[in-house]
Design an enzyme around this catalytic site. Sequence first.
Site, PDB file in Angstrom:
ATOM      1  N   CYS A   7       1.665   0.870  -4.448  1.00 57.98           N
ATOM      2  CA  CYS A   7       1.070   1.365  -3.493  1.00 57.98           C
ATOM      3  C   CYS A   7       0.981   3.148  -3.772  1.00 57.98           C
ATOM      4  CB  CYS A   7       1.115   0.869  -2.448  1.00 57.98           C
ATOM      5  SG  CYS A   7       2.728   1.156  -1.546  1.00 57.98           S
ATOM      6  N   ARG A  13       3.502  -1.279   2.342  1.00 57.19           N
ATOM      7  CA  ARG A  13       2.682  -2.409   1.564  1.00 57.19           C
ATOM      8  C   ARG A  13       3.775  -2.310   0.127  1.00 57.19           C
ATOM      9  NH1 ARG A  13      -2.577  -0.010  -0.010  1.00 57.19           N
ATOM     10  NH2 ARG A  13      -1.841   2.096   0.266  1.00 57.19           N
ATOM     11  N   ASP A 121      -4.721  -0.424   3.911  1.00 55.57           N
ATOM     12  CA  ASP A 121      -3.829   0.777   3.911  1.00 55.57           C
ATOM     13  C   ASP A 121      -3.468   0.883   5.237  1.00 55.57           C
ATOM     14  OD1 ASP A 121      -2.056   2.916   4.365  1.00 55.57           O
ATOM     15  OD2 ASP A 121      -3.276   4.224   3.169  1.00 55.57           O
TER      16      ASP A 121
HETATM   17  P1  4NP Z   1       1.429   2.744   1.329  1.00 52.45           P
HETATM   18  O1  4NP Z   1       1.103   3.592   2.692  1.00 52.45           O
HETATM   19  O2  4NP Z   1       0.540   3.610   0.495  1.00 52.45           O
HETATM   20  O3  4NP Z   1       1.196   1.153   1.657  1.00 52.45           O
HETATM   21  O4  4NP Z   1       3.755   3.272   2.009  1.00 52.45           O
HETATM   22  C1  4NP Z   1       1.354   4.783   2.832  1.00 52.45           C
HETATM   23  C2  4NP Z   1       2.000   5.614   3.352  1.00 52.45           C
HETATM   24  C3  4NP Z   1       1.578   6.817   3.584  1.00 52.45           C
HETATM   25  C4  4NP Z   1       0.949   6.980   3.333  1.00 52.45           C
HETATM   26  C5  4NP Z   1       0.016   6.845   3.075  1.00 52.45           C
HETATM   27  C6  4NP Z   1      -0.245   5.052   2.542  1.00 52.45           C
HETATM   28  N1  4NP Z   1       0.609   9.124   3.454  1.00 52.45           N
HETATM   29  O5  4NP Z   1      -0.529   8.895   2.911  1.00 52.45           O
HETATM   30  O6  4NP Z   1       1.818   9.286   4.024  1.00 52.45           O
END
Ligand code: 4NP
Length: 148
Positions: A7, A13, A121
Amino acid sequence: MRILMVCLGNICRSPLAEGILTHKTQDLDVFVDSAGTASYHIGNLPDNRSIDIANKYGIDLTDQRARQFSEIDFDNFDKIYAMDTHNYSSIISIARNQNDRDKVDLILNETNSKSFDSVPDPYYGEGDGFQKVYSMLDKACDMIVNKL
Ligand code: 4NP
Protein backbone atom coordinates in the site's frame (compact mmCIF):
# COMPACT_ATOMS: atom_id res chain seq x y z
CA MET A 1 5.29 -19.21 -2.83
CA ARG A 2 6.24 -15.70 -1.69
CA ILE A 3 3.57 -13.02 -1.68
CA LEU A 4 4.02 -9.29 -1.02
CA MET A 5 1.19 -6.90 -0.08
CA VAL A 6 1.78 -3.24 -0.95
CA CYS A 7 0.00 0.00 0.00
CA LEU A 8 1.18 3.59 0.44
CA GLY A 9 2.32 3.87 4.06
CA ASN A 10 2.57 0.15 5.02
CA ILE A 11 0.75 0.93 8.27
CA CYS A 12 -2.98 0.47 7.48
CA ARG A 13 -4.01 -1.74 4.56
CA SER A 14 -1.02 -3.91 3.61
CA PRO A 15 -0.20 -4.90 7.23
CA LEU A 16 -3.80 -6.12 7.52
CA ALA A 17 -3.51 -7.99 4.21
CA GLU A 18 -0.23 -9.53 5.40
CA GLY A 19 -1.76 -10.56 8.74
CA ILE A 20 -4.91 -12.02 7.19
CA LEU A 21 -3.12 -14.02 4.50
CA THR A 22 -0.45 -15.23 6.95
CA HIS A 23 -3.24 -16.43 9.22
CA LYS A 24 -5.01 -18.26 6.39
CA THR A 25 -1.84 -19.96 5.11
CA GLN A 26 -0.38 -21.18 8.41
CA ASP A 27 -0.33 -24.79 7.21
CA LEU A 28 0.97 -24.02 3.72
CA ASP A 29 4.44 -23.28 2.39
CA VAL A 30 3.71 -19.61 1.82
CA PHE A 31 5.71 -16.57 2.96
CA VAL A 32 3.78 -13.30 3.20
CA ASP A 33 5.25 -9.82 3.72
CA SER A 34 4.14 -6.22 3.15
CA ALA A 35 5.68 -2.90 2.15
CA GLY A 36 4.71 0.69 1.32
CA THR A 37 5.50 2.70 -1.77
CA ALA A 38 6.16 5.77 0.44
CA SER A 39 8.87 6.24 3.06
CA TYR A 40 6.89 8.25 5.66
CA HIS A 41 6.41 5.45 8.18
CA ILE A 42 9.53 3.29 7.83
CA GLY A 43 10.17 1.37 11.06
CA ASN A 44 6.74 2.13 12.54
CA LEU A 45 4.22 -0.31 13.95
CA PRO A 46 0.96 -0.69 12.04
CA ASP A 47 -1.69 1.95 12.80
CA ASN A 48 -3.51 1.20 16.08
CA ARG A 49 -6.80 0.97 14.21
CA SER A 50 -5.42 -1.84 12.02
CA ILE A 51 -3.95 -3.57 15.08
CA ASP A 52 -7.35 -3.35 16.82
CA ILE A 53 -9.46 -4.68 13.95
CA ALA A 54 -7.01 -7.56 13.39
CA ASN A 55 -7.10 -8.39 17.11
CA LYS A 56 -10.87 -8.65 16.88
CA TYR A 57 -10.34 -11.58 14.49
CA GLY A 58 -7.50 -13.17 16.47
CA ILE A 59 -4.70 -11.83 14.29
CA ASP A 60 -1.64 -10.12 15.81
CA LEU A 61 0.09 -7.41 13.75
CA THR A 62 2.48 -6.15 16.40
CA ASP A 63 5.54 -7.97 15.05
CA GLN A 64 5.26 -5.95 11.86
CA ARG A 65 7.30 -2.80 11.09
CA ALA A 66 6.80 -0.62 8.05
CA ARG A 67 9.31 -0.77 5.22
CA GLN A 68 9.49 0.73 1.78
CA PHE A 69 8.97 -1.24 -1.42
CA SER A 70 12.07 -1.47 -3.61
CA GLU A 71 13.03 -3.13 -6.88
CA ILE A 72 14.72 -6.00 -4.98
CA ASP A 73 11.20 -7.08 -4.03
CA PHE A 74 10.65 -8.11 -7.65
CA ASP A 75 13.40 -10.72 -7.15
CA ASN A 76 12.24 -11.83 -3.70
CA PHE A 77 8.52 -12.35 -4.39
CA ASP A 78 6.46 -14.41 -6.83
CA LYS A 79 3.35 -12.27 -6.55
CA ILE A 80 2.95 -8.60 -5.61
CA TYR A 81 -0.51 -7.30 -4.72
CA ALA A 82 -1.21 -3.55 -4.79
CA MET A 83 -4.01 -2.27 -2.57
CA ASP A 84 -5.01 0.51 -4.96
CA THR A 85 -4.45 1.82 -8.47
CA HIS A 86 -2.03 4.50 -7.25
CA ASN A 87 0.17 1.90 -5.53
CA TYR A 88 -0.10 -0.28 -8.64
CA SER A 89 1.24 2.53 -10.85
CA SER A 90 4.07 3.27 -8.40
CA ILE A 91 5.15 -0.37 -8.41
CA ILE A 92 4.92 -0.69 -12.19
CA SER A 93 6.95 2.51 -12.61
CA ILE A 94 10.00 0.87 -11.01
CA ALA A 95 9.58 -2.55 -12.67
CA ARG A 96 12.68 -3.41 -14.71
CA ASN A 97 11.15 -5.73 -17.29
CA GLN A 98 8.03 -7.68 -18.30
CA ASN A 99 8.82 -10.46 -15.82
CA ASP A 100 8.62 -7.90 -13.00
CA ARG A 101 5.39 -6.41 -14.34
CA ASP A 102 3.78 -9.85 -14.66
CA LYS A 103 4.09 -10.33 -10.87
CA VAL A 104 1.98 -7.27 -10.05
CA ASP A 105 -1.80 -7.23 -9.68
CA LEU A 106 -4.50 -5.27 -7.88
CA ILE A 107 -5.58 -7.36 -4.91
CA LEU A 108 -9.26 -6.74 -5.63
CA ASN A 109 -8.84 -8.39 -9.04
CA GLU A 110 -8.88 -11.60 -7.00
CA THR A 111 -12.47 -11.03 -5.91
CA ASN A 112 -15.47 -11.35 -8.16
CA SER A 113 -16.79 -7.93 -7.27
CA LYS A 114 -16.53 -5.37 -10.04
CA SER A 115 -17.66 -2.58 -7.68
CA PHE A 116 -14.17 -1.54 -6.55
CA ASP A 117 -10.73 -1.73 -8.06
CA SER A 118 -9.05 -0.18 -5.01
CA VAL A 119 -9.12 -0.89 -1.29
CA PRO A 120 -10.06 2.58 0.05
CA ASP A 121 -7.37 4.29 2.10
CA PRO A 122 -8.79 4.36 5.65
CA TYR A 123 -6.02 6.52 7.14
CA TYR A 124 -7.85 9.86 7.23
CA GLY A 125 -11.29 8.32 7.46
CA GLU A 126 -13.52 7.75 10.43
CA GLY A 127 -15.97 5.19 11.69
CA ASP A 128 -16.05 1.76 10.16
CA GLY A 129 -13.42 2.33 7.46
CA PHE A 130 -11.07 -0.23 8.95
CA GLN A 131 -13.85 -2.80 9.30
CA LYS A 132 -14.73 -2.33 5.60
CA VAL A 133 -11.09 -2.70 4.63
CA TYR A 134 -10.80 -5.84 6.77
CA SER A 135 -13.84 -7.41 5.09
CA MET A 136 -12.61 -6.63 1.57
CA LEU A 137 -9.16 -8.04 2.31
CA ASP A 138 -10.58 -11.10 4.04
CA LYS A 139 -12.60 -11.98 0.90
CA ALA A 140 -9.66 -11.31 -1.41
CA CYS A 141 -7.34 -13.45 0.73
CA ASP A 142 -9.86 -16.32 0.65
CA MET A 143 -9.72 -16.20 -3.14
CA ILE A 144 -5.91 -16.11 -3.10
CA VAL A 145 -5.80 -19.16 -0.81
CA ASN A 146 -8.26 -21.02 -3.05
CA LYS A 147 -5.87 -20.61 -5.99
CA LEU A 148 -2.74 -21.79 -4.11
P1 4NP B 1 -1.84 2.80 4.08
O1 4NP B 1 -2.53 4.12 4.67
O2 4NP B 1 -1.26 3.16 2.75
O3 4NP B 1 -2.98 1.85 3.99
O4 4NP B 1 -0.77 2.38 5.09
C1 4NP B 1 -1.85 5.35 4.78
C2 4NP B 1 -0.99 5.56 5.82
C3 4NP B 1 -0.37 6.78 5.96
C4 4NP B 1 -0.58 7.78 5.03
C5 4NP B 1 -1.43 7.55 3.97
C6 4NP B 1 -2.07 6.33 3.84
N1 4NP B 1 0.06 9.03 5.18
O5 4NP B 1 -0.22 9.93 4.37
O6 4NP B 1 0.86 9.22 6.11
